[in-house]
Design an enzyme around this catalytic site. Structure first.
Site, PDB file in Angstrom:
ATOM      1  N   SER A 235      37.076  59.898  63.985  1.00  0.00           N
ATOM      2  CA  SER A 235      37.745  59.427  65.209  1.00  0.00           C
ATOM      3  C   SER A 235      39.171  59.032  64.854  1.00  0.00           C
ATOM      4  O   SER A 235      39.464  58.606  63.744  1.00  0.00           O
ATOM      5  CB  SER A 235      36.990  58.234  65.798  1.00  0.00           C
ATOM      6  OG  SER A 235      36.922  57.171  64.865  1.00  0.00           O
ATOM      7  N   TYR A 237      43.187  57.321  65.326  1.00  0.00           N
ATOM      8  CA  TYR A 237      43.775  55.978  65.373  1.00  0.00           C
ATOM      9  C   TYR A 237      44.187  55.545  66.768  1.00  0.00           C
ATOM     10  O   TYR A 237      44.312  54.358  67.048  1.00  0.00           O
ATOM     11  CB  TYR A 237      45.049  55.959  64.513  1.00  0.00           C
ATOM     12  CG  TYR A 237      44.836  55.829  63.036  1.00  0.00           C
ATOM     13  CD1 TYR A 237      45.385  56.766  62.166  1.00  0.00           C
ATOM     14  CD2 TYR A 237      44.137  54.766  62.485  1.00  0.00           C
ATOM     15  CE1 TYR A 237      45.237  56.652  60.795  1.00  0.00           C
ATOM     16  CE2 TYR A 237      43.986  54.638  61.112  1.00  0.00           C
ATOM     17  CZ  TYR A 237      44.544  55.585  60.274  1.00  0.00           C
ATOM     18  OH  TYR A 237      44.399  55.465  58.912  1.00  0.00           O
ATOM     19  N   SER A 268      35.267  56.464  61.169  1.00  0.00           N
ATOM     20  CA  SER A 268      36.586  56.109  61.705  1.00  0.00           C
ATOM     21  C   SER A 268      37.668  56.636  60.777  1.00  0.00           C
ATOM     22  O   SER A 268      37.402  56.961  59.616  1.00  0.00           O
ATOM     23  CB  SER A 268      36.711  54.584  61.768  1.00  0.00           C
ATOM     24  OG  SER A 268      36.843  54.055  60.453  1.00  0.00           O
ATOM     25  N   ASP A 269      38.881  56.692  61.298  1.00  0.00           N
ATOM     26  CA  ASP A 269      39.996  56.861  60.388  1.00  0.00           C
ATOM     27  C   ASP A 269      40.135  55.538  59.630  1.00  0.00           C
ATOM     28  O   ASP A 269      39.496  54.539  59.972  1.00  0.00           O
ATOM     29  CB  ASP A 269      41.271  57.245  61.160  1.00  0.00           C
ATOM     30  CG  ASP A 269      42.268  57.970  60.269  1.00  0.00           C
ATOM     31  OD1 ASP A 269      43.086  58.729  60.788  1.00  0.00           O
ATOM     32  OD2 ASP A 269      42.192  57.795  59.035  1.00  0.00           O
ATOM     33  N   TRP A 270      40.956  55.556  58.626  1.00  0.00           N
ATOM     34  CA  TRP A 270      40.977  54.447  57.657  1.00  0.00           C
ATOM     35  C   TRP A 270      41.618  53.184  58.224  1.00  0.00           C
ATOM     36  O   TRP A 270      42.644  53.249  58.905  1.00  0.00           O
ATOM     37  CB  TRP A 270      41.709  54.907  56.396  1.00  0.00           C
ATOM     38  CG  TRP A 270      40.816  55.486  55.332  1.00  0.00           C
ATOM     39  CD1 TRP A 270      40.829  55.184  54.004  1.00  0.00           C
ATOM     40  CD2 TRP A 270      39.761  56.449  55.485  1.00  0.00           C
ATOM     41  NE1 TRP A 270      39.898  55.915  53.315  1.00  0.00           N
ATOM     42  CE2 TRP A 270      39.197  56.685  54.191  1.00  0.00           C
ATOM     43  CE3 TRP A 270      39.224  57.137  56.571  1.00  0.00           C
ATOM     44  CZ2 TRP A 270      38.143  57.574  53.987  1.00  0.00           C
ATOM     45  CZ3 TRP A 270      38.172  58.010  56.360  1.00  0.00           C
ATOM     46  CH2 TRP A 270      37.640  58.232  55.082  1.00  0.00           C
TER      47      TRP A 270
END
Ligand code: GLC
Length: 698
Positions: A235, A237, A268-270
């Site tokens: 997903s 940001y 998730s993205d980081w």
């Protein structure tokens, strides 16, 4: 009697809340069967048992990464060794083995360069090669492909994606995923969704209507799920219509896991890719990366205790996380770190092959190919600079990089190569005038474009930076035979275009790029690249690129669809690329001129003849218009393409297939396939379409 006894055992087992391995085969949803293959039933039964045996704490531990930093290793997601569950081991990225780890890898040409090959079979091989390198580094999740739509070429990560068109993105992305996953590495299609600005990526809210979302920003993700069975999705940001992508029930549950039946996990993205605990878990985010913050066990437990998260929701996330590991055999065939298998010579050869296929000849008024004789002057700061792209998460630490100058010197044969470095003095100018040909290497570097926050971010403009326009004009004033080689992610404005004989787009061509550039310049390779995005004359010709506001509207129009609708000609159209030979396309032959319903397809055959003196690859493109549509449509949409490699004088047939469902528009009643007339336009770029063939859907 036997059956009754079996049922009794079952009943006791069920009371004990352990899953009962009843003799009745376990029904699995078709999308789960497609995701997992023939093991699906056994895997789901094993997951049933595991969920019954695992403590809540064990399940929660699997929902977040465990390493805030990765330097020297991989991004880990804990498993449950006591249950034979290995966990997940993630690494980037879209250009090859991540530079974040401690190993060198093959630096392939960037995504937009590979997009210029228009060759899904080649991209499949690239995905498999990258996956082999990841496994040798101990990773089993490849954080790629990036398949964000290229809405505007000032986006800092233009180089990571394949291009501006939905169909082209889908073809290339599906091939990459199938290639990577054929090596039992889980691909992670990213970034879901509408993530096409990097400077404001953590905060921007993208307002997009449902038709633009469905027809422009999602179809390639749907194909990644329904055709390539992508193991995971990342997903994005940004926010979409007010919801953060990690909390968008519409994107994650309604569409991705609901309509499309996605059976894998969403990570998730980081860091800022996850914003809250219960809203993300309930919307369908399964794993927070790189480490537990909002998904720290204490926060998850607190949300469960206060009734904000149901235990069933935790079990569903755990099921998806377990399913990926078991369906990709990570328990029985883990990715064991074995640096001895890196870097792989064969992959360097593949990197060169891809770079050669990516070479895109934009203009040639006789400047190319070069002869291996006389004096060849090479000018430009990039000529001798290693230039493989963004220093962000897509970066790769290559064992070597061949610069354009090194490639040209290695291939020059009898020609004398003179490298003139700037600023050009009187002696240099004399050398330019004396040279038989001049190659200027210009363009962009990682200083001009890249990931937001951790690298250079979005481009400030489409113009060439650092006075390169003036350099090219100064050279053109002193030589009759100037060839410009451009390195970068995508379009660069070229006010000097009419003053030079030839322009070759080399992209960020990877570690073997210098050899590929030289091969195209000297004609050892016949350029076959085709632009995967429109190349405008001026930035004002494109929709505005707003990398400052925290709310932007993405409408239905960008790229060639926008240019044609607004009647503005590009410098070079989407799909454009010249060759050293000449191809002729015959009239398209339609298998049938009337289609019946969504499951039908238009099948078109096109005869291609190589009328020149050189072997070459031609890419035949089919665009569809809907003259009497009930809704506004683009003047034309790319709906199919195919390639053929032909010796001089040879002919071959390209077969193109257009699924009827790709002609549907998204309306009040969902996907709507109009019973009306359509026109198939066939040619070799968005603006070079000499053949038109009408057909109907009844
Ligand atoms: C980055 C990128 C993403 C990458 C991840 C891990 O912020 O947006 O594409 O996979 O973090 O490096």
């Amino acid at each position: 009697m036997r059956v009754a006894a079996a049922r009794l055992v079952c009943l006791v087992a069920l009371l004990g809340s352990a899953a009962c391995a009843s003799d009745a085969p376990r029904e699995v949803a078709p999308s789960v069967a497609a995701y997992c293959g023939e093991d699906a039933e056994a895997v789901e039964a094993r997951i049933d048992a595991l969920l019954g045996e695992m403590t809540l704490d064990t399940k929660l531990r699997m929902m977040a990464g465990s390493r805030p930093g990765v330097v020297g290793g991989v991004w880990e997601v804990p498993g449950a060794p006591e249950h034979g569950v290995p966990g997940l081991h993630m690494l980037d990225g879209p250009r090859g083995l991540s530079a974040f780890t401690d190993l060198e890898g093959t630096a392939f040409p960037v995504g937009s360069a590979r997009g210029a090959t228009w060759d899904p079979e080649l991209e499949r091989r690239v995905g498999a090669a990258m996956a082999r390198e990841l496994r040798a580094a101990g990773a089993d999740v490849l954080l790629a492909p990036t398949i964000n739509i290229l809405r505007h070429p000032r986006w800092g990560r233009t180089q990571e994606t394949y291009g501006e068109d939905v169909h082209h993105l889908g073809e290339m992305g599906v091939a990459f995923i199938e290639g990577a996953q054929s090596e039992r590495v889980i691909a992670s299609a990213k970034h879901y969704a509408a993530n096409s600005i990097d400077d404001t990526r953590f905060d921007v809210n993208v307002v997009v209507d449902e038709r633009a979302l469905r027809e422009i920003y999602l179809p390639h993700f749907r194909r990644a799920v329904t055709e390539a069975q992508v193991g995971s999705i990342m997903s994005a940001y940004n926010f979409v219509n007010g919801d953060h992508c990690s909390e968008s029930t519409h994107l994650l549950r309604d569409i991705l896991k609901g309509e499309w039946g996605f059976a894998g996990f969403v990570e998730s993205d980081w860091l800022l890719g996850t914003r809250r605990t219960a809203p993300a878990v309930n919307a369908g985010l399964d794993i927070e990366m790189p480490a537990g913050n909002h998904f720290a066990r204490g926060r998850l437990l607190a949300a469960i205790d206060e009734g904000a998260i149901e235990l069933e929701t935790i079990d569903e996330a755990a099921r998806r996380i377990l399913r990926a590991q078991l369906c990709f055999d990570l328990d029985t065939d883990p990715a064991l770190r074995d640096p001895a298998r890196l870097p792989m010579e064969a992959h360097h050869g593949l990197a060169r092959e891809v770079a050669e296929r990516a070479m895109t000849l934009l203009r040639n008024e006789g400047g190319l190919p070069l002869e291996r004789a006389g004096t060849l002057a090479v000018v430009g700061e990039l000529a001798a600079r290693e230039n493989i792209g963004d220093l962000g998460s897509s970066n790769v630490r290559a064992p070597y990089v061949v610069t354009a100058l090194e490639g040209i010197e290695a291939a020059a044969g009898g020609a004398t190569v003179v490298h003139l470095s700037e600023p050009l003095d009187a002696e240099d100018e004399a050398a330019l005038e004396a040279a038989d040909a001049v190659v200027v290497v210009a363009g962009l570097t990682e200083d001009d474009e890249g990931e937001g926050g951790i690298a250079s971010g979005d481009r400030e403009s489409l113009a060439l930076p650092r006075g390169q326009d003036a350099l090219i004009e100064a050279v053109a004033a002193r030589s009759e035979r100037v060839v410009v080689v451009l390195e970068g992610s995508g379009p660069m404005l070229a006010p000097w275009l009419e003053e030079v004989e030839a322009v070759l787009m080399a992209w960020y061509p990877g570690m073997e790029g210098g050899h590929a550039i030289a091969a195209a310049l000297f004609g050892d390779v016949n350029p076959s690249g085709r632009l995967p995005m429109s190349w405008p004359v001026a930035e004002a010709d494109l929709p505005p690129f707003d990398n400052e506001s925290l709310e932007v509207v993405y409408d239905y129009w960008h790229g060639y669809r926008h240019l044609e609708r607004s009647g503005v000609a590009p410098a070079f159209p989407f799909g454009h690329g010249l060759s050293y030979t000449r191809f002729e396309l015959g009239a398209p032959r339609l298998e049938r001129e009337v289609l019946s319903g969504m499951d039908d397809a238009l099948v078109v055959e096109v005869e291609v003849t190589n009328g020149g003196e050189r072997e070459g690859v031609e890419t035949v493109q089919l665009y569809v218009s809907v003259p009497e549509s009930a809704v506004e449509r683009a003047p034309r949409d790319l709906r199919a393409f195919g390639q053929v490699r032909l010796e001089p004088g040879a002919s071959g047939t390209v077969r193109l297939e257009v699924p009827a469902r790709s002609l549907a528009y998204w309306g009040e009643a969902g996907w709507t396939l109009e019973r009306t007339g359509y026109v198939a336009h066939v040619g070799t770029s968005a603006l070079d379409l000499p053949h038109a063939a009408p057909f109907r859907v009844e």
